[in-house]
Design a protein around this motif. Structure first.
Motif, PDB file in Angstrom:
ATOM      1  N   VAL A  93       0.849  -1.193   0.000  1.00 48.55           N
ATOM      2  CA  VAL A  93       0.000   0.000   0.000  1.00 48.55           C
ATOM      3  C   VAL A  93       0.885   1.244   0.000  1.00 48.55           C
ATOM      4  N   PRO A  94       0.585   2.235  -0.863  1.00 49.69           N
ATOM      5  CA  PRO A  94       1.417   3.454  -0.917  1.00 49.69           C
ATOM      6  C   PRO A  94       1.467   4.173   0.429  1.00 49.69           C
ATOM      7  N   VAL A  95       2.605   4.815   0.693  1.00 49.37           N
ATOM      8  CA  VAL A  95       2.787   5.587   1.924  1.00 49.37           C
ATOM      9  C   VAL A  95       2.169   6.964   1.745  1.00 49.37           C
ATOM     10  N   SER A  96       1.381   7.410   2.736  1.00 45.95           N
ATOM     11  CA  SER A  96       0.778   8.746   2.673  1.00 45.95           C
ATOM     12  C   SER A  96       1.860   9.805   2.733  1.00 45.95           C
ATOM     13  N   GLU A  97       1.697  10.852   1.930  1.00 51.58           N
ATOM     14  CA  GLU A  97       2.643  11.960   1.958  1.00 51.58           C
ATOM     15  C   GLU A  97       2.477  12.799   3.231  1.00 51.58           C
ATOM     16  N   GLU A  98       1.251  12.885   3.707  1.00 49.40           N
ATOM     17  CA  GLU A  98       0.959  13.687   4.887  1.00 49.40           C
ATOM     18  C   GLU A  98       1.489  13.009   6.152  1.00 49.40           C
ATOM     19  N   THR A  99       1.931  13.780   7.104  1.00 54.08           N
ATOM     20  CA  THR A  99       2.357  13.267   8.405  1.00 54.08           C
ATOM     21  C   THR A  99       1.634  14.028   9.513  1.00 54.08           C
ATOM     22  N   LYS A 100       1.666  13.464  10.721  1.00 56.92           N
ATOM     23  CA  LYS A 100       0.987  14.063  11.868  1.00 56.92           C
ATOM     24  C   LYS A 100       1.984  14.293  13.005  1.00 56.92           C
ATOM     25  N   THR A 101       1.733  15.353  13.776  1.00 58.49           N
ATOM     26  CA  THR A 101       2.499  15.568  14.997  1.00 58.49           C
ATOM     27  C   THR A 101       1.959  14.655  16.093  1.00 58.49           C
ATOM     28  N   MET A 102       2.675  14.606  17.215  1.00 63.03           N
ATOM     29  CA  MET A 102       2.218  13.780  18.328  1.00 63.03           C
ATOM     30  C   MET A 102       0.835  14.228  18.803  1.00 63.03           C
ATOM     31  N   LYS A 103       0.645  15.526  18.958  1.00 62.74           N
ATOM     32  CA  LYS A 103      -0.644  16.052  19.404  1.00 62.74           C
ATOM     33  C   LYS A 103      -1.747  15.689  18.427  1.00 62.74           C
ATOM     34  N   GLU A 104      -1.457  15.806  17.136  1.00 63.98           N
ATOM     35  CA  GLU A 104      -2.445  15.474  16.105  1.00 63.98           C
ATOM     36  C   GLU A 104      -2.763  13.981  16.107  1.00 63.98           C
ATOM     37  N   SER A 105      -1.769  13.161  16.415  1.00 63.18           N
ATOM     38  CA  SER A 105      -1.990  11.707  16.460  1.00 63.18           C
ATOM     39  C   SER A 105      -2.938  11.334  17.592  1.00 63.18           C
ATOM     40  N   PHE A 106      -2.726  11.930  18.768  1.00 64.27           N
ATOM     41  CA  PHE A 106      -3.640  11.672  19.886  1.00 64.27           C
ATOM     42  C   PHE A 106      -5.063  12.118  19.535  1.00 64.27           C
ATOM     43  N   ALA A 107      -5.155  13.294  18.921  1.00 60.38           N
ATOM     44  CA  ALA A 107      -6.477  13.797  18.540  1.00 60.38           C
ATOM     45  C   ALA A 107      -7.115  12.891  17.504  1.00 60.38           C
ATOM     46  N   LEU A 108      -6.311  12.386  16.574  1.00 60.92           N
ATOM     47  CA  LEU A 108      -6.821  11.502  15.533  1.00 60.92           C
ATOM     48  C   LEU A 108      -7.401  10.224  16.127  1.00 60.92           C
ATOM     49  N   MET A 109      -6.698   9.636  17.096  1.00 56.50           N
ATOM     50  CA  MET A 109      -7.165   8.407  17.734  1.00 56.50           C
ATOM     51  C   MET A 109      -8.501   8.620  18.432  1.00 56.50           C
ATOM     52  N   TRP A 110      -8.659   9.765  19.081  1.00 53.91           N
ATOM     53  CA  TRP A 110      -9.879  10.004  19.858  1.00 53.91           C
ATOM     54  C   TRP A 110     -11.038  10.481  18.971  1.00 53.91           C
ATOM     55  N   ASN A 111     -10.729  11.256  17.947  1.00 57.50           N
ATOM     56  CA  ASN A 111     -11.784  11.839  17.116  1.00 57.50           C
ATOM     57  C   ASN A 111     -12.391  10.852  16.124  1.00 57.50           C
ATOM     58  N   CYS A 112     -11.691   9.771  15.835  1.00 62.23           N
ATOM     59  CA  CYS A 112     -12.255   8.739  14.957  1.00 62.23           C
ATOM     60  C   CYS A 112     -13.211   7.887  15.806  1.00 62.23           C
ATOM     61  N   LYS A 113     -14.505   8.091  15.641  1.00 65.16           N
ATOM     62  CA  LYS A 113     -15.493   7.474  16.528  1.00 65.16           C
ATOM     63  C   LYS A 113     -15.395   5.951  16.588  1.00 65.16           C
ATOM     64  N   PRO A 114     -15.326   5.246  15.437  1.00 65.01           N
ATOM     65  CA  PRO A 114     -15.265   3.782  15.546  1.00 65.01           C
ATOM     66  C   PRO A 114     -14.011   3.298  16.261  1.00 65.01           C
ATOM     67  N   PHE A 115     -12.882   3.986  16.032  1.00 67.25           N
ATOM     68  CA  PHE A 115     -11.654   3.588  16.712  1.00 67.25           C
ATOM     69  C   PHE A 115     -11.747   3.870  18.203  1.00 67.25           C
ATOM     70  N   ARG A 116     -12.365   4.996  18.565  1.00 58.19           N
ATOM     71  CA  ARG A 116     -12.545   5.328  19.982  1.00 58.19           C
ATOM     72  C   ARG A 116     -13.359   4.258  20.692  1.00 58.19           C
ATOM     73  N   ARG A 117     -14.375   3.736  20.028  1.00 60.38           N
ATOM     74  CA  ARG A 117     -15.192   2.684  20.629  1.00 60.38           C
ATOM     75  C   ARG A 117     -14.359   1.426  20.890  1.00 60.38           C
ATOM     76  N   ILE A 118     -13.463   1.093  19.961  1.00 67.17           N
ATOM     77  CA  ILE A 118     -12.610  -0.085  20.143  1.00 67.17           C
ATOM     78  C   ILE A 118     -11.676   0.111  21.329  1.00 67.17           C
ATOM     79  N   LEU A 119     -11.095   1.305  21.443  1.00 59.92           N
ATOM     80  CA  LEU A 119     -10.202   1.595  22.567  1.00 59.92           C
ATOM     81  C   LEU A 119     -10.917   1.442  23.906  1.00 59.92           C
ATOM     82  N   ILE A 120     -12.090   2.051  24.008  1.00 65.27           N
ATOM     83  CA  ILE A 120     -12.829   1.993  25.273  1.00 65.27           C
ATOM     84  C   ILE A 120     -13.230   0.554  25.590  1.00 65.27           C
ATOM     85  N   SER A 121     -13.661  -0.182  24.568  1.00 66.01           N
ATOM     86  CA  SER A 121     -14.036  -1.585  24.768  1.00 66.01           C
ATOM     87  C   SER A 121     -12.852  -2.402  25.263  1.00 66.01           C
ATOM     88  N   GLY A 122     -11.685  -2.179  24.658  1.00 64.01           N
ATOM     89  CA  GLY A 122     -10.494  -2.906  25.083  1.00 64.01           C
ATOM     90  C   GLY A 122     -10.101  -2.603  26.517  1.00 64.01           C
TER      91      GLY A 122
END
Length: 499
Positions: free
Chosen positions: A224-253
């Motif tokens: 799979v091609p590598v995305s050109e865009e990158t994220k900072t640490m703060k943006e990565s944390f926000a990304l994990m929490w703001n993605c609703k389906p992923f947030r549900r998996i985290l809380i369930s785990g």
């Protein structure tokens, strides 16, 4: 229509072999080293619990950090492979060092306070360093699955096979690291036999496992091609929490954390309740061997069956439905295990109880195995979901969430078990005294009922509660089968155009 890229059979086999080795290392530490710290060098229960918990708190930051680093990596090998090539050797050295410690019970008996402090400090430092080094290999190892194939079926199949290999590696370590170390004791014939045996076998297993782990980096390729865009640490944390389906998996785990008690307690329980403190006794008594085979085999067989059928179930049903059924379905047999113990606390070596326990543990293992496969598949789907909606593919960051879930669960389980053990007096010199009494013919079930009850409780009631409540966040999980198929088809077209 663009051609869908996927892995070859050789790449699949090399990946699975490497994952087998990596999971051997994980279980050498999560089960073998935990047993070694608790029952061989006899660290205080509370100290042991907090060592594991503090390491997991640090991982709450360390894992997303590593996920962000992976997602920023751009090399000719891809963004996951470089870490799979270079991390096994480092993990090997740190794992071996963790076993090279003093004996807390001996130091306490001698009144050597300095030695006691150094032993606890060495255990804490080596375990925290191990967790950091393991993360460097673990997140890319799982993240590369979503990069090895654009085909949903191939991904689900590889995840299922990966979970099966992880369970086989876990079973191999759980049974053999104690048994082989005890066999080494017979050759050494010294006062410190148990510790010396563990050091020899722990290092031997680690070296073999690290060589196998290396094959994942050597034999895989990213499609799979590598995305050109990158994220900072703060943006990565926000990304994990703001993605609703992923947030549900985290809380369930997180809610499912108590299920890890089965992993960290079961070897100690089997060693004492059925083998009089020496798991090697299973190989000298046909009856004990049969008991271990029925009960322990039931757990792993349950995992293998559920992991094997998961890909077919996921073809027919939404992942959240399969995940939730496995979760609630395993909670019932887990709770019944403790009820069986309360009926006949000292007689669970009778064959009718052994068979019933084997059936219940089969159900518990099936729930755990199926849930683990679904979790990885759902995380992979969330990566597609994020790329589809926002154009960024967070393979490293999202699979760092899986690593965090596993380690957080282990931390919670270690704290719970530590305080339960401390409450019944199962700690440091008391364990050493019990080991001596068992060697002289004492019965664990009869003479140490509080210890036995605590262990049977820990592997049943808290895990049952955790599995039951873990389905609450995923009841409204957003990604269904049809919507994901549509997303994946469009992503394949995008990748083709970018190429």
């Amino acid at each position: 229509m663009a051609q869908v890229k996927t892995y070859t059979k050789k790449e699949r086999n090399m990946y699975l072999t490497g994952l087998f080795g990596q999971n051997m290392i994980y279980n050498i530490v999560a089960t073998g080293l935990y047993y070694y710290f608790q029952n061989v060098i006899c660290l205080p229960a509370i100290a042991l619990g907090w060592i594991f918990a503090i390491a997991r708190v640090w991982d709450a930051v360390n894992d997303p950090m590593m996920g962000t680093i992976v997602d920023k990596t751009k090399t000719k090998w891809g963004k996951c492979r470089p870490y799979l090539i270079f991390s096994p050797a480092v993990i090997c050295v740190i794992t071996c060092v963790a076993f090279l410690n003093g004996n807390y019970a001996t130091a306490k008996a001698d009144g050597n306070n300095t030695a006691m402090i150094l032993i606890v400090a060495w255990a804490a430092l080596s375990y925290i360093l191990w967790g950091m080094s393991y993360t460097v290999g673990d997140i890319p190892l799982w993240g590369i699955i979503s990069r090895m194939s654009e085909d949903e079926k191939d991904r689900s199949t590889l995840i299922s096979l990966a979970r099966i290999m992880a369970s086989v590696a876990g079973g191999l370590v759980v049974v053999s690291i104690v048994a082989v170390s005890q066999a080494a004791n017979g050759l050494l014939q010294k006062a410190a036999d148990a510790q010396a045996g563990f050091i020899i076998v722990g290092i031997l297993f680690t070296v073999i496992a690290s060589i196998l782990f290396q094959l994942a980096g050597i034999g895989t390729r990213e499609k799979v091609p590598v995305s050109e865009e990158t994220k900072t640490m703060k943006e990565s944390f926000a990304l994990m929490w703001n993605c609703k389906p992923f947030r549900r998996i985290l809380i369930s785990g997180i809610l499912r954390s108590p299920m890890q008690l089965m992993m960290i307690v079961v070897m100690t329980l089997f060693a004492y309740y059925y083998c009089s403190g020496n798991l090697a006794n299973a190989f000298t008594s046909p009856k004990v061997l049969l008991i271990i085979a029925v009960i322990g085999g039931g757990f792993f067989l349950g995992q293998f069956v559920s992991m094997g059928i998961c890909p077919n179930l996921l073809k027919k049903y939404d992942s959240k439905k399969v995940y939730n059924v496995f979760g609630i379905g395993s909670a019932i047999p887990m709770a019944l295990i403790f009820i069986i113990y309360m009926i006949d606390p000292t007689g669970l070596d009778k064959m009718h109880w052994v068979i019933l326990l084997g059936i219940l543990i089969f159900g518990a293992g099936a729930g755990l195995g199926g849930s683990s496969v679904c979790q990885s598949v759902m995380i992979s789907d969330c990566i597609d979901y994020e790329e589809y909606h926002h154009g960024f593919r967070p393979d490293g960051v999202f699979f760092s969430g899986q690593s965090f879930i596993t380690k957080f669960q282990a931390g919670v389980a270690s704290i719970v078990s530590a305080y339960v053990y401390a409450a019944v007096g199962y700690t440091d010199v008391n364990i050493s005294a019990m080991n001596a009494a068992l060697e002289k013919g004492a019965s664990f079930a009869v003479d140490y009922p509080d210890y036995a009850k605590a262990m049977w409780l820990l592997i049943s009631i808290p895990p049952a509660i955790g599995m039951a409540i873990s389905i609450i966040p995923t009841l409204k999980y957003e990604i269904d089968r049809k919507s994901h198929e549509k997303m994946l088809a469009e992503l394949v077209e995008r990748h083709s155009e970018e190429a």
